[in-house]
Design an enzyme around this catalytic site. Structure first.
Site, short mmCIF file in Angstrom:
data_model
loop_
_atom_site.label_atom_id
_atom_site.label_comp_id
_atom_site.label_asym_id
_atom_site.label_seq_id
_atom_site.Cartn_x
_atom_site.Cartn_y
_atom_site.Cartn_z
N SER A 1 -0.82 -11.75 -4.32
CA SER A 1 -1.99 -11.89 -5.16
C SER A 1 -2.05 -13.29 -5.75
O SER A 1 -1.03 -14.00 -5.83
CB SER A 1 -1.93 -10.87 -6.31
N TYR B 1 0.74 -6.08 -13.83
CA TYR B 1 0.37 -6.47 -12.46
C TYR B 1 0.97 -7.83 -12.11
O TYR B 1 1.49 -8.02 -11.01
CB TYR B 1 -1.15 -6.48 -12.33
#
Length: 295
Positions: free
Chosen positions: A140, A153
């Site tokens: 990511s 996250y």
């Protein structure tokens, strides 16, 4: 290349489903893995319709340490080899580190970090015996940066990135065994609407939002032409955000909170929810989210 044996973990939704369909269109044989049995059936049908030579659907949770061994063993028993492994399984949570329940934070990190560890430990010995194969981890933009209210996250993706980079270093002795990293920015998938949320606001993907097919295309390119020691970005804003985080930390920290609230949090109020962190939500699993529709 076509006719490969491709394992996709997290294949029932979002980037994983888009990648599965992309490989199916190349006539590759697919092993689709997800903890969501109902959504996996729809993914299997979509891949068969796209032209896959053979599709095997496997219901497993990669967070289970034994699941990866079962997945690889079943693949070898049915197909005799593994050519490409794509790990896309992830869950997301919003909220401050203080506000988020410990079990939610831990589960988000475990899915990305320990899921990658379990899968790599099961499949890399097979690729070494074959002397060829590609492991692709979907990381990511938050792998190298942090954002307020996305600490869980970010921790999961920083940890996953560290594991993947270490694996790249540890497979240097096998020139035809590749570990690759894809780092998407904001992608129009259902993950935002399935996320655990303790922010108090309805969340949305921040602009600019790209189609999951863009990430799927990058994954297929890496399967065809693996790239070592780099993380392939997908998103026009990624380099700018990373540069700001590294080179201008004081300015970054001043701006990132207000920009995050503007771009990622809507005005709508949201009650605390665990989302799909502990169990799947098959009714919401599909390739695309509903951006730019209002939520």
């Amino acid at each position: 290349m076509t006719g490969r044996v491709v394992i996709v973990v997290g294949a029932s939704s979002g980037i994983g489903l888009a990648a599965s369909i992309a490989f199916a269109a190349l006539d590759d044989d697919l092993v689709l893995v997800s903890r969501s049995a109902d959504a996996l059936k729809a993914a299997e049908t979509a891949c068969r319709d796209a032209g896959s030579g053979e599709v095997d659907a496997v219901v497993e949770d990669i967070g289970d340490p034994a699941a990866a061994e079962r997945i690889v063993a079943r693949t070898l028993d049915r197909h005799g080899c593994v050519d490409v492994v794509v790990h896309t399984a992830t869950v997301m949570a919003y909220g401050t580190v203080e506000a988020m329940p410990a079990d939610v934070f831990t589960a988000v990190v475990d899915t990305a970090v320990h899921g990658t560890v379990h899968l790599s430990r099961a499949v890399l010995p097979v690729l070494r015996r074959q002397r060829t194969g590609t492991f692709i981890g979907v990381n990511s933009l938050l792998g190298p940066v942090t954002v307020p209210q996305m600490g869980a996250y970010a921790a999961s993706k920083w940890g996953q990135r560290a594991v993947l980079r270490t694996l790249q270093q540890e497979t240097r002795d096998e020139p035809r065994v590749h570990v690759c990293i894809v780092s998407p920015g904001s992608i129009n998938t259902p993950i935002y609407y399935q996320a655990a949320n303790y922010s108090g606001r309805v969340v949305r993907p921040p602009w600019p939002v790209l189609a999951p097919e863009r990430v799927a295309a990058a994954i297929v390119r890496l399967a065809d032409r693996p790239r070592r020691h780099v993380s392939v970005p997908v998103g026009p804003g990624n380099p700018l955000v990373i540069a700001g985080f590294r080179l201008l930390p004081l300015l970054y920290d001043r701006l990132v909170g207000p920009l995050f609230r503007l771009a990622a949090l809507s005005r709508g109020r949201s009650e605390p929810t665990v989302g799909n962190v502990h169990r799947p939500a098959p009714a919401r699993e599909r390739v695309h989210g509903h951006w730019p529709e209002p939520h």
